[in-house]
Motif scaffolding. Structure first.
Motif, PDB file in Angstrom:
ATOM      1  N   GLN A 253      16.213  37.082  86.588  1.00 59.68           N
ATOM      2  CA  GLN A 253      16.279  36.565  85.232  1.00 59.68           C
ATOM      3  C   GLN A 253      17.577  35.775  85.111  1.00 59.68           C
ATOM      4  OE1 GLN A 253      15.798  39.689  82.260  1.00 59.68           O
ATOM      5  NE2 GLN A 253      16.404  38.296  80.630  1.00 59.68           N
ATOM      6  N   TRP A 254      17.514  34.578  84.546  1.00 62.48           N
ATOM      7  CA  TRP A 254      18.726  33.783  84.371  1.00 62.48           C
ATOM      8  C   TRP A 254      18.618  32.864  83.173  1.00 62.48           C
ATOM      9  CZ3 TRP A 254      15.087  32.912  88.073  1.00 62.48           C
ATOM     10  CH2 TRP A 254      14.493  31.637  88.125  1.00 62.48           C
TER      11      TRP A 254
ATOM     12  N   TYR B  62       6.478  40.566  80.544  1.00 63.22           N
ATOM     13  CA  TYR B  62       6.917  40.908  79.186  1.00 63.22           C
ATOM     14  C   TYR B  62       8.277  40.274  78.893  1.00 63.22           C
ATOM     15  CZ  TYR B  62       3.830  44.843  80.419  1.00 63.22           C
ATOM     16  OH  TYR B  62       2.787  45.615  80.866  1.00 63.22           O
ATOM     17  N   TRP B  63       8.473  39.891  77.638  1.00 62.48           N
ATOM     18  CA  TRP B  63       9.798  39.566  77.125  1.00 62.48           C
ATOM     19  C   TRP B  63      10.129  40.557  76.011  1.00 62.48           C
ATOM     20  CZ3 TRP B  63      13.465  36.889  79.245  1.00 62.48           C
ATOM     21  CH2 TRP B  63      13.181  35.778  80.052  1.00 62.48           C
ATOM     22  N   TYR B  64      11.279  41.200  76.156  1.00 65.20           N
ATOM     23  CA  TYR B  64      11.805  42.098  75.132  1.00 65.20           C
ATOM     24  C   TYR B  64      13.115  41.531  74.598  1.00 65.20           C
ATOM     25  CZ  TYR B  64       8.737  46.039  76.438  1.00 65.20           C
ATOM     26  OH  TYR B  64       7.661  46.861  76.676  1.00 65.20           O
ATOM     27  N   ARG B  65      13.419  41.862  73.355  1.00 65.58           N
ATOM     28  CA  ARG B  65      14.728  41.546  72.796  1.00 65.58           C
ATOM     29  C   ARG B  65      15.377  42.846  72.338  1.00 65.58           C
ATOM     30  NH1 ARG B  65      14.844  37.163  68.359  1.00 65.58           N
ATOM     31  NH2 ARG B  65      13.628  38.711  67.207  1.00 65.58           N
TER      32      ARG B  65
ATOM     33  N   LEU C 236      15.391  40.694  77.656  1.00 72.19           N
ATOM     34  CA  LEU C 236      15.018  41.330  78.913  1.00 72.19           C
ATOM     35  C   LEU C 236      13.603  40.941  79.290  1.00 72.19           C
ATOM     36  CD1 LEU C 236      16.480  44.788  78.047  1.00 72.19           C
ATOM     37  CD2 LEU C 236      17.081  43.547  80.114  1.00 72.19           C
ATOM     38  N   CYS C 237      13.454  40.545  80.533  1.00 75.56           N
ATOM     39  CA  CYS C 237      12.145  40.285  81.101  1.00 75.56           C
ATOM     40  C   CYS C 237      11.719  41.509  81.892  1.00 75.56           C
ATOM     41  CB  CYS C 237      12.221  39.062  82.003  1.00 75.56           C
ATOM     42  SG  CYS C 237      10.664  38.590  82.781  1.00 75.56           S
ATOM     43  N   ALA C 238      10.444  41.795  81.912  1.00 73.62           N
ATOM     44  CA  ALA C 238       9.944  42.950  82.658  1.00 73.62           C
ATOM     45  C   ALA C 238       8.566  42.635  83.221  1.00 73.62           C
ATOM     46  CB  ALA C 238       9.881  44.189  81.767  1.00 73.62           C
TER      47      ALA C 238
ATOM     48  N   THR D 110       1.471  51.006  83.340  1.00 72.70           N
ATOM     49  CA  THR D 110       2.312  51.278  82.177  1.00 72.70           C
ATOM     50  C   THR D 110       3.788  51.219  82.520  1.00 72.70           C
ATOM     51  OG1 THR D 110       0.595  52.747  81.338  1.00 72.70           O
ATOM     52  CG2 THR D 110       2.730  52.876  80.291  1.00 72.70           C
ATOM     53  N   GLU D 111       4.139  51.545  83.734  1.00 68.47           N
ATOM     54  CA  GLU D 111       5.556  51.565  84.099  1.00 68.47           C
ATOM     55  C   GLU D 111       6.081  50.146  84.212  1.00 68.47           C
ATOM     56  OE1 GLU D 111       6.386  53.897  87.500  1.00 68.47           O
ATOM     57  OE2 GLU D 111       8.394  53.074  87.771  1.00 68.47           O
ATOM     58  N   ALA D 112       7.152  49.856  83.489  1.00 68.18           N
ATOM     59  CA  ALA D 112       7.734  48.523  83.471  1.00 68.18           C
ATOM     60  C   ALA D 112       9.014  48.487  84.289  1.00 68.18           C
ATOM     61  CB  ALA D 112       8.027  48.096  82.036  1.00 68.18           C
ATOM     62  N   PHE D 113       9.223  47.352  84.972  1.00 67.74           N
ATOM     63  CA  PHE D 113      10.423  47.123  85.774  1.00 67.74           C
ATOM     64  C   PHE D 113      11.170  45.949  85.152  1.00 67.74           C
ATOM     65  CE2 PHE D 113       9.160  49.988  89.097  1.00 67.74           C
ATOM     66  CZ  PHE D 113       7.780  49.987  89.023  1.00 67.74           C
ATOM     67  N   PHE D 114      12.455  46.147  84.929  1.00 72.04           N
ATOM     68  CA  PHE D 114      13.218  45.200  84.134  1.00 72.04           C
ATOM     69  C   PHE D 114      14.170  44.342  84.952  1.00 72.04           C
ATOM     70  CE2 PHE D 114      12.346  46.258  79.717  1.00 72.04           C
ATOM     71  CZ  PHE D 114      11.673  47.453  79.849  1.00 72.04           C
TER      72      PHE D 114
END
Lengths: 114, 116
Positions: free
Chosen positions: B6-7, B34-37, B90-92, B103-107
């Motif tokens: 991620q950059w 996924y994108w999280y904030r 955060l991208c996951a 279901t398990e996400a990697f960030f």
């Protein structure tokens, strides 16, 4: 829809003392449950997860968590905290059906005092 | 093994300027992305998710958009940034499909965006 509550925003623990971080979830059935840890300015690292079976799950770095269906809780524990455990901890819930996305709690910041 | 990049790590942008954050995944095919904030005191909020190229779902109305031009590439964009867009993004990724593995996400390591 599922939701997660982490009632403690901050917790301070002395190094060597035991730790328990609380997590309560809301979901109509047994969900998938996760604990993640985030060091400052970093992404999230998975500590442990619960899907089914034994309600006491072991994770990395000496952490464990216990799923209690009757209390809708998934509290994180560690018997002896190290200074390097200072971080923010997030509990998350995922639904076993439908699209797999996680819902996170607001996090608990752990401070470790000498 | 799978990795997620991620950059940039840090970005300071003026109000009204455009935004482009990029995320790529290696070592896996057909991931969910996924994108999280993360805003202070508010935990992680899911902004967008994608189950395939060109397939984007938005979780909350906002000033941002997402695109997936390639299988393992996920981009977060804005035409004009607002002060309220500041935060940690955060991208996951997760395995495509259903059940526990999906279901398990990697960030990723996240991008600290400050809009000034």
């Amino acid at each position: 829809a599922q939701s997660v509550t982490q009632p403690d925003i901050h917790i301070t623990v002395s190094e060597g003392a035991s730790l328990e971080l609380r997590c309560n979830y809301s979901y109509g059935a047994t969900p998938y449950l996760f604990w993640y840890v985030q060091s400052p300015g970093q992404g999230l690292q998975l500590l442990l997860k619960y899907f089914s079976g034994d309600t006491l799950v072991q994770g990395i770095k000496g952490f464990e968590a216990e799923f209690k269906r009757s209390q809708s809780s998934f509290n994180l524990r560690k018997p002896s905290v190290h200074w390097s455990d200072a971080a923010e901890y997030f509990c998350a819930v995922g639904a076993p059906t439908g699209f797999q996305k996680l819902v996170f709690g607001t996090g608990t910041r752990l401070l470790v005092s000498p | 093994s799978q990795t997620i990049h991620q950059w940039p790590a840090t970005l300071v942008q003026p109000v009204g300027s455009p935004l482009s954050l990029e995320c790529t995944v290696e070592g896996t095919s057909n991931p969910n992305l996924y994108w999280y904030r993360q805003a202070a005191g508010r935990g992680l909020q899911l902004l967008f998710y994608s189950v395939g190229i060109g397939q984007i779902s938005s979780e909350v109305p906002q000033n941002l958009s997402a695109s997936r031009p390639q299988d393992r590439q996920f981009i977060l964009s804005s035409k004009k940034l607002l002060l309220s867009d500041s935060g940690f993004y955060l991208c996951a990724w997760s395995v495509r499909g259903s059940g526990v593995r999906a279901t398990e996400a990697f960030f990723g390591q996240g991008t600290r965006l400050t809009v000034v």
